[in-house]
Design an enzyme around this catalytic site. Structure first.
Site, PDB file in Angstrom:
ATOM      1  CE  LYS A  13      45.340  -8.931 -65.611  1.00 19.76           C
ATOM      2  NZ  LYS A  13      46.476  -9.168 -66.530  1.00 19.76           N
ATOM      3  NE  ARG A  88      45.952 -15.614 -64.836  1.00 15.97           N
ATOM      4  CZ  ARG A  88      46.505 -14.589 -64.168  1.00 15.97           C
ATOM      5  NH1 ARG A  88      45.872 -14.008 -63.199  1.00 15.97           N
ATOM      6  NH2 ARG A  88      47.691 -14.151 -64.516  1.00 15.97           N
ATOM      7  NE  ARG A 127      55.207  -6.847 -64.682  1.00 14.85           N
ATOM      8  CZ  ARG A 127      53.952  -7.250 -64.787  1.00 14.85           C
ATOM      9  NH1 ARG A 127      53.000  -6.422 -65.174  1.00 14.85           N
ATOM     10  NH2 ARG A 127      53.626  -8.501 -64.513  1.00 14.85           N
ATOM     11  NE  ARG A 161      54.532 -10.712 -61.162  1.00 14.06           N
ATOM     12  CZ  ARG A 161      53.329 -10.782 -61.697  1.00 14.06           C
ATOM     13  NH1 ARG A 161      52.499  -9.747 -61.615  1.00 14.06           N
ATOM     14  NH2 ARG A 161      52.933 -11.867 -62.320  1.00 14.06           N
ATOM     15  NE  ARG A 172      53.000 -14.063 -65.885  1.00 15.32           N
ATOM     16  CZ  ARG A 172      53.671 -12.931 -65.623  1.00 15.32           C
ATOM     17  NH1 ARG A 172      54.989 -12.893 -65.767  1.00 15.32           N
ATOM     18  NH2 ARG A 172      53.039 -11.878 -65.214  1.00 15.32           N
TER      19      ARG A 172
HETATM   20  P1  AMP Z   1      49.329 -12.211 -62.027  1.00 11.65           P
HETATM   21  O1  AMP Z   1      49.916 -11.405 -60.925  1.00 11.65           O
HETATM   22  O2  AMP Z   1      47.840 -11.992 -62.190  1.00 11.65           O
HETATM   23  O3  AMP Z   1      50.074 -12.072 -63.327  1.00 11.65           O
HETATM   24  O4  AMP Z   1      49.488 -13.745 -61.590  1.00 11.65           O
HETATM   25  C1  AMP Z   1      50.753 -14.328 -61.388  1.00 11.65           C
HETATM   26  C2  AMP Z   1      50.629 -15.842 -61.393  1.00 11.65           C
HETATM   27  O5  AMP Z   1      49.762 -16.270 -60.331  1.00 11.65           O
HETATM   28  C3  AMP Z   1      49.987 -16.439 -62.656  1.00 11.65           C
HETATM   29  O6  AMP Z   1      50.944 -16.620 -63.707  1.00 11.65           O
HETATM   30  C4  AMP Z   1      49.439 -17.754 -62.127  1.00 11.65           C
HETATM   31  O7  AMP Z   1      50.474 -18.708 -61.936  1.00 11.65           O
HETATM   32  C5  AMP Z   1      48.936 -17.353 -60.745  1.00 11.65           C
HETATM   33  N1  AMP Z   1      47.540 -16.878 -60.775  1.00 11.65           N
HETATM   34  C6  AMP Z   1      47.094 -15.619 -60.482  1.00 11.65           C
HETATM   35  N2  AMP Z   1      45.767 -15.526 -60.602  1.00 11.65           N
HETATM   36  C7  AMP Z   1      45.337 -16.764 -61.004  1.00 11.65           C
HETATM   37  C8  AMP Z   1      44.066 -17.312 -61.330  1.00 11.65           C
HETATM   38  N3  AMP Z   1      42.936 -16.569 -61.284  1.00 11.65           N
HETATM   39  N4  AMP Z   1      44.018 -18.626 -61.677  1.00 11.65           N
HETATM   40  C9  AMP Z   1      45.125 -19.390 -61.720  1.00 11.65           C
HETATM   41  N5  AMP Z   1      46.363 -18.938 -61.452  1.00 11.65           N
HETATM   42  C10 AMP Z   1      46.466 -17.636 -61.090  1.00 11.65           C
END
Ligand code: AMP
Length: 216
Positions: A13, A88, A127, A161, A172
């Site tokens: 994404k 989400r 990554r 990360r 996740r």
């Molecule tokens: P991402 O970078 O999108 O993989 O997000 C990393 C982490 O941020 C996720 O595993 C969640 O803990 C939190 N997070 C990001 N976006 C959301 C969302 N829309 N709703 C809830 N938690 C989020």
């Protein structure tokens, strides 16, 4: 144009959102990036979100929807939005409808990146990115051509990360399956969901996404 990129962690994404930003001047709205910035700045939101993110669980719907609302409020009307990692949950999808209406926007496409979960664990756990320009690399699939030097900007600083470890990635993915994938029917009813093979090469995925954007 306003679009959602949907897919589990590591589906690509962020990579595709970056390319759309480059090619179309759209704006990437990544709640993950916003939350990581809040954690780094130790804001109240960041302090609340840090441990939840480290476990790979979801931050509260209220927090992420407020972040999106604030970003859209600050954006120019003519700039298209790419929602990356948001919504989400079904509650977030409903909030997004309200937020978009408030800002006189409508959702044009929901693009689901379809991927093989086992391959994702390999993708995500290897990554890393350049700490300066954000260029993405991978331990097994895309090392910098000169060891330890970013191909794009020459920096020698890289970062990973903290939630890109196997245990957290599996949590996740579970969160994605349990809470995020079920929002697809919500958009399918409106006939705006398109599926793209996320296991194809980056270029092939981009081409497929461009085709969706060019369709009505
Ligand atoms: P991402 O970078 O999108 O993989 O997000 C990393 C982490 O941020 C996720 O595993 C969640 O803990 C939190 N997070 C990001 N976006 C959301 C969302 N829309 N709703 C809830 N938690 C989020």
């Amino acid at each position: 144009m306003n679009i959602i990129l949907l897919g589990p962690p590591g589906a690509g994404k962020g990579t595709q959102a970056n390319l759309l930003v480059e090619h179309h001047g759209m704006r990437q709205l990544s709640t993950g990036d916003m939350l990581r910035a809040a954690v780094k700045a130790e804001t109240p939101v960041g302090l609340e979100a840090k441990a939840v993110m480290e476990r790979g669980e979801l931050v509260s719907d209220e927090i992420v929807s407020a972040l999106i609302d604030a970003e859209l409020a600050a954006m120019g009307d003519g700039v298209g939005a790419i929602f990356d990692g948001y919504p989400r949950t079904e509650a977030q999808a409903r909030s997004l409808d309200e937020i978009l209406a408030k800002h006189d926007r409508k959702l044009d496409h929901v693009i689901e990146l379809v991927v093989d979960e086992e391959a994702l664990v390999d993708r995500v756990t290897g990554r890393f990115t350049c700490a300066k320009c954000g260029e993405g690399y991978h331990d097994r699939h895309k090392l910098p051509s000169s060891t330890g030097v970013c191909d794009k900007c020459g920096s020698t600083e890289f970062k990973r990360r903290p939630d890109d470890n196997e245990q957290t990635v599996r949590t996740r993915m579970q969160e994605y399956r349990a809470k995020t994938a079920p929002i697809l029917p919500f958009y399918e009813e409106r006939g705006i969901v398109q599926r793209v093979d996320g296991m194809a090469s980056i270029d092939a995925v981009t081409t497929a996404i461009e085709k969706v954007l060019a369709s009505a």
